[in-house]
Design a protein around this motif. Structure first.
Motif, short mmCIF file in Angstrom:
data_model
loop_
_atom_site.label_atom_id
_atom_site.label_comp_id
_atom_site.label_asym_id
_atom_site.label_seq_id
_atom_site.Cartn_x
_atom_site.Cartn_y
_atom_site.Cartn_z
N LEU A 1 31.05 35.78 35.39
CA LEU A 1 30.88 37.21 35.60
C LEU A 1 30.04 37.88 34.52
CD1 LEU A 1 34.57 37.95 36.66
CD2 LEU A 1 32.57 37.88 38.17
N PHE A 2 30.23 37.45 33.27
CA PHE A 2 29.52 38.07 32.16
C PHE A 2 29.18 37.01 31.11
CE2 PHE A 2 32.78 41.01 33.75
CZ PHE A 2 31.97 42.02 34.26
N SER A 3 28.11 37.23 30.39
CA SER A 3 27.76 36.35 29.28
C SER A 3 27.31 37.21 28.11
CB SER A 3 26.65 35.37 29.67
OG SER A 3 25.46 36.06 30.02
N GLY A 4 27.47 36.66 26.90
CA GLY A 4 27.15 37.44 25.71
C GLY A 4 26.53 36.61 24.62
N THR A 5 27.00 36.83 23.40
CA THR A 5 26.46 36.15 22.23
C THR A 5 27.41 35.05 21.78
OG1 THR A 5 27.55 37.64 20.65
CG2 THR A 5 25.41 38.34 21.52
N LEU A 6 27.17 34.53 20.60
CA LEU A 6 28.01 33.49 20.03
C LEU A 6 29.44 33.97 19.82
CD1 LEU A 6 28.19 30.63 18.72
CD2 LEU A 6 27.61 31.72 16.56
N THR A 7 29.62 35.25 19.53
CA THR A 7 30.93 35.75 19.13
C THR A 7 31.53 36.80 20.06
OG1 THR A 7 29.85 37.41 17.71
CG2 THR A 7 30.48 35.31 16.69
N GLN A 8 30.78 37.31 21.02
CA GLN A 8 31.37 38.33 21.88
C GLN A 8 30.59 38.48 23.19
OE1 GLN A 8 31.18 42.11 19.86
NE2 GLN A 8 28.96 42.22 19.93
N THR A 9 31.27 39.06 24.16
CA THR A 9 30.64 39.41 25.42
C THR A 9 31.28 40.69 25.94
OG1 THR A 9 30.02 38.59 27.60
CG2 THR A 9 32.23 38.07 26.85
N SER A 10 30.52 41.47 26.67
CA SER A 10 31.03 42.73 27.22
C SER A 10 31.52 42.48 28.63
CB SER A 10 29.92 43.80 27.23
OG SER A 10 29.50 44.09 25.90
N VAL A 11 32.71 43.00 28.94
CA VAL A 11 33.33 42.83 30.25
C VAL A 11 33.51 44.20 30.88
CG1 VAL A 11 35.36 42.02 31.50
CG2 VAL A 11 34.49 40.72 29.55
N TYR A 12 33.07 44.36 32.12
CA TYR A 12 33.13 45.64 32.79
C TYR A 12 34.08 45.57 33.99
CZ TYR A 12 28.95 46.31 29.98
OH TYR A 12 28.07 46.38 28.93
N PRO A 13 35.25 46.21 33.88
CA PRO A 13 36.24 46.16 34.96
C PRO A 13 35.69 46.59 36.32
CG PRO A 13 37.22 47.06 32.97
CD PRO A 13 35.75 46.94 32.70
N GLY B 1 35.64 34.31 36.30
CA GLY B 1 36.70 34.73 37.20
C GLY B 1 36.92 33.70 38.29
N ILE B 2 38.17 33.31 38.50
CA ILE B 2 38.52 32.43 39.61
C ILE B 2 39.25 33.29 40.64
CG2 ILE B 2 39.80 30.38 40.36
CD1 ILE B 2 39.57 29.28 37.55
N PHE B 3 38.64 33.45 41.81
CA PHE B 3 39.16 34.35 42.84
C PHE B 3 40.03 33.55 43.81
CE2 PHE B 3 35.25 36.07 41.21
CZ PHE B 3 35.52 37.43 41.05
N LEU B 4 41.25 34.05 44.07
CA LEU B 4 42.24 33.32 44.86
C LEU B 4 42.68 34.14 46.07
CD1 LEU B 4 44.48 32.35 41.81
CD2 LEU B 4 42.68 30.95 42.80
N ASN B 5 43.08 33.43 47.13
CA ASN B 5 43.62 34.11 48.30
C ASN B 5 45.12 34.30 48.15
OD1 ASN B 5 44.81 31.64 48.92
ND2 ASN B 5 43.32 31.11 50.51
N THR B 6 45.78 34.71 49.22
CA THR B 6 47.21 35.01 49.14
C THR B 6 48.06 33.76 48.89
OG1 THR B 6 47.32 34.89 51.56
CG2 THR B 6 47.10 37.08 50.57
N GLN B 7 47.52 32.58 49.25
CA GLN B 7 48.23 31.33 48.98
C GLN B 7 47.83 30.72 47.63
OE1 GLN B 7 46.74 31.73 52.26
NE2 GLN B 7 48.76 32.56 52.76
N HIS B 8 47.04 31.48 46.88
CA HIS B 8 46.54 31.08 45.56
C HIS B 8 45.62 29.86 45.64
CE1 HIS B 8 50.32 33.22 43.91
NE2 HIS B 8 49.31 34.07 44.04
N HIS B 9 44.94 29.72 46.77
CA HIS B 9 43.87 28.74 46.89
C HIS B 9 42.57 29.39 46.39
CE1 HIS B 9 46.22 26.60 50.35
NE2 HIS B 9 46.72 26.36 49.16
N VAL B 10 41.70 28.59 45.82
CA VAL B 10 40.47 29.12 45.24
C VAL B 10 39.49 29.51 46.34
CG1 VAL B 10 38.49 28.60 43.78
CG2 VAL B 10 40.76 27.78 43.13
N ILE B 11 39.03 30.75 46.27
CA ILE B 11 37.97 31.23 47.16
C ILE B 11 36.61 30.98 46.53
CG2 ILE B 11 36.96 33.24 48.31
CD1 ILE B 11 39.78 34.51 48.18
N ALA B 12 36.50 31.33 45.25
CA ALA B 12 35.23 31.18 44.53
C ALA B 12 35.49 31.23 43.03
CB ALA B 12 34.25 32.28 44.93
#
Length: 224
Positions: A142-154, A127-138
């Motif tokens: 966020l998640f890592s998985g296997t060779l073929t898939q990863t689980s993402v939790y909203p 995830g690339i987190f942006l401020n209101t001017q779309h500058h990068v905050i961080a």
């Protein structure tokens, strides 16, 4: 023939200084990095063998320590140098990205993500987190998985978004074993994340998929 026996205008280092770095082939760039050859082989010969063995510069950067060091003329010192070059390039792009608008620098975002995900042998979700001017905050893995898939939790993404007080997000993940084409699950996930984040007034600007040295943008393909 050693490179020092070549005409000066054809030596990779001199060619770079006279004509610019873009004039060099992949093998010539690698030869400058390698600096010297081994008995019976010049640095150019070794560079061509590396490219032939791994198939591309991207695959060379993504090579593991053991597979890289098994080739003649390579070793832990060269591997460490190569990884240092990769990390310096990644950090330089990251610094440049933080100083400008992500929306105004799509190629910069693409290159940064390609470098960040090129050497991953399992799926990761960034995830690339942006401020209101779309500058990068961080930028966070966020998640890592296997060779073929990863689980993402909203829910976890929402927590990190609120922590950074972000106004917008760019997502990215890799396909280590496939192409940069989005799966049905990728499209569904992106749609769901866009809806969930809209509830807290946060925009999803794009979702990139990185695979085999190529990068696909959901926004550019009308998928977001």
């Amino acid at each position: 023939m050693a490179i020092t026996d070549w005409p000066i205008s054809e030596r990779p280092r001199e060619k770079l200084l006279q004509k610019g770095v873009a004039s060099l082939s992949d093998a010539e760039l690698l030869a400058i990095f390698l600096r010297t050859g081994i008995t019976g082989k010049s640095a150019i010969d070794l560079a061509r063998e590396l490219l032939s063995h791994f198939g591309s510069l991207t695959n060379i950067f993504a090579a593991g320590h053991a597979s890289f060091c098994q080739l003649p003329g390579m070793g832990s010192a060269k591997y460490a140098q190569l990884q240092a070059v990769l990390e310096m390039a990644r950090r330089a792009l990251g610094e440049e990205l933080k100083n400008g608008s992500a929306l105004n620098s799509p190629d910069l975002v693409r290159n940064y993500l390609r470098l960040s995900l090129a050497n991953k042998h399992h799926e990761v979700f960034i995830g690339i987190f942006l401020n209101t001017q779309h500058h990068v905050i961080a930028t966070e893995e966020l998640f890592s998985g296997t060779l073929t898939q990863t689980s993402v939790y909203p829910r976890e993404i929402i927590k990190r978004t609120l922590y950074h007080n972000a106004a917008a997000l760019i997502f990215a993940h890799n396909h280590p074993s496939g192409t940069a084409e989005p799966s049905h699950a990728d499209k569904t996930l992106t749609h769901d994340l866009k809806q969930v984040l809209a509830m807290i007034d946060v925009k999803v600007l794009d979702h990139f998929i990185v695979a085999n040295g190529t990068t696909l943008s959901f926004a550019e393909h009308g998928l977001i």
